[in-house]
Design a protein around this motif. Sequence first.
Motif, PDB file in Angstrom:
ATOM      1  N   ALA A  72       0.847  -1.198   0.000  1.00  0.00           N
ATOM      2  CA  ALA A  72       0.000   0.000   0.000  1.00  0.00           C
ATOM      3  C   ALA A  72       0.875   1.237   0.000  1.00  0.00           C
ATOM      4  CB  ALA A  72      -0.916  -0.013   1.220  1.00  0.00           C
ATOM      5  N   LEU A  73       0.728   2.060  -1.013  1.00  0.00           N
ATOM      6  CA  LEU A  73       1.446   3.335  -1.085  1.00  0.00           C
ATOM      7  C   LEU A  73       0.472   4.444  -0.723  1.00  0.00           C
ATOM      8  CD1 LEU A  73       2.955   3.100  -4.701  1.00  0.00           C
ATOM      9  CD2 LEU A  73       3.693   1.863  -2.676  1.00  0.00           C
ATOM     10  N   THR A  74       0.989   5.645  -0.552  1.00  0.00           N
ATOM     11  CA  THR A  74       0.122   6.795  -0.337  1.00  0.00           C
ATOM     12  C   THR A  74       0.214   7.690  -1.566  1.00  0.00           C
ATOM     13  OG1 THR A  74       0.582   6.675   2.012  1.00  0.00           O
ATOM     14  CG2 THR A  74      -0.365   8.727   1.212  1.00  0.00           C
ATOM     15  N   LEU A  75      -0.917   8.207  -1.990  1.00  0.00           N
ATOM     16  CA  LEU A  75      -0.929   9.053  -3.189  1.00  0.00           C
ATOM     17  C   LEU A  75       0.068  10.196  -3.074  1.00  0.00           C
ATOM     18  CD1 LEU A  75      -2.289   9.782  -5.922  1.00  0.00           C
ATOM     19  CD2 LEU A  75      -3.830  11.264  -4.622  1.00  0.00           C
ATOM     20  N   TYR A  76       0.888  10.326  -4.093  1.00  0.00           N
ATOM     21  CA  TYR A  76       1.830  11.432  -4.158  1.00  0.00           C
ATOM     22  C   TYR A  76       1.845  11.914  -5.593  1.00  0.00           C
ATOM     23  CZ  TYR A  76       6.134  14.096  -4.023  1.00  0.00           C
ATOM     24  OH  TYR A  76       7.053  15.119  -4.114  1.00  0.00           O
ATOM     25  N   LEU A  77       1.422  13.139  -5.812  1.00  0.00           N
ATOM     26  CA  LEU A  77       1.346  13.640  -7.185  1.00  0.00           C
ATOM     27  C   LEU A  77       2.550  14.501  -7.521  1.00  0.00           C
ATOM     28  CD1 LEU A  77      -2.431  14.625  -7.245  1.00  0.00           C
ATOM     29  CD2 LEU A  77      -1.369  12.651  -8.381  1.00  0.00           C
ATOM     30  N   GLU A  78       3.295  14.060  -8.520  1.00  0.00           N
ATOM     31  CA  GLU A  78       4.417  14.867  -8.997  1.00  0.00           C
ATOM     32  C   GLU A  78       3.840  16.150  -9.601  1.00  0.00           C
ATOM     33  OE1 GLU A  78       7.572  14.164  -8.703  1.00  0.00           O
ATOM     34  OE2 GLU A  78       7.526  12.023  -8.172  1.00  0.00           O
TER      35      GLU A  78
ATOM     36  N   ALA B 138       2.812  -1.819   4.164  1.00  0.00           N
ATOM     37  CA  ALA B 138       2.561  -0.402   3.904  1.00  0.00           C
ATOM     38  C   ALA B 138       3.776   0.316   4.465  1.00  0.00           C
ATOM     39  CB  ALA B 138       1.279   0.056   4.588  1.00  0.00           C
ATOM     40  N   ASN B 139       4.872   0.195   3.753  1.00  0.00           N
ATOM     41  CA  ASN B 139       6.117   0.795   4.273  1.00  0.00           C
ATOM     42  C   ASN B 139       6.842   1.574   3.196  1.00  0.00           C
ATOM     43  OD1 ASN B 139       6.901  -1.322   2.690  1.00  0.00           O
ATOM     44  ND2 ASN B 139       8.513  -2.038   4.060  1.00  0.00           N
TER      45      ASN B 139
END
Length: 295
Positions: free
Chosen positions: A201-207, A253-254
């Motif tokens: 599980a990643l967290t949304l990160y928008l470039e 989730a790391n």
Amino acid sequence: MMLNYDAPLYRPPSEARSLIFQVTLGCSFNECSFCDMYRSKDYSERSWEEIKGEIDMMANYLPDTRRVFLADGDALNIDSEFMIKIVKYIREKFANIERISCYAMPMNILKKTDEELKKMREAGLDMFYLGIESGSDIVLKKVTKGAIAKTIIKSVNKAKNAGYIMSCMVILGLGGRTYSKEHIRGTAEVISACSPDYVGALTLYLENGIKQEFLDKFGEPFIRINDDESLEELYGLIDQIETNEENPIVFRANHGSNAYTIKGTFPQDKQAMLEKIQWMKQHPEIMRPQGLRGF
Ligand code: SF4
């Protein structure tokens, strides 16, 4: 000795030490609104001569290679016979190969017949990394993923039945605050319906380059979730994932983009993971400060 890669080059974190051969360049879809990995490239497939030349060269320099990752974004898009030729040749030239993997989209898998998937598996292709991202059809549509929950489930089960190890990714916060519940419920349903071997599980990160496109395509105001809500999503996700002892899921989730680290194996560690999140909710000081996060 390094290969002359066509930049940018991406691979999953767990392939950090793998030898990478670029079989395709770019992504054949290239439209997911949260992903800018291959926006600078047009999709193309490399020739047998080019690929063979690189395998020959690296077999001389790194003969003990154990893991190979086939790039770029969806190497599985190539013709099955071509993939078999490449995988067989890698196995022939490197005596100690333990694992060959690549990225795959649901469509790549669904386009192959069961027979083709089995043949590629027998030739020595072991593992696919597949982005589930969300199991909610509303969210999948808003981020222009080009897949729906049903096709994702079908593709993962199809690959698993053909003997592949499946490593899947989901993105916390992808539906924003508006679709948070829906996003998590759907994602847990998809995971439960196909039990991938690994789920990250990643967290949304928008470039910056992709932010405006993401917001435009979302079609309504996108409200980012905060750290507390992200932890809430993670709790909800773990709470709703159901699997059994015969179909364990190694969950993590790391990612560097996350404010926390949670890992464990379903079904046995589910309760312990939930308890750890409850504990973390009461200890916000352990959350990584925003500035230290990133991909
Ligand atoms: S997320 Fe995957 S399928 Fe979507 S554009 Fe990026 S590389 Fe292509």
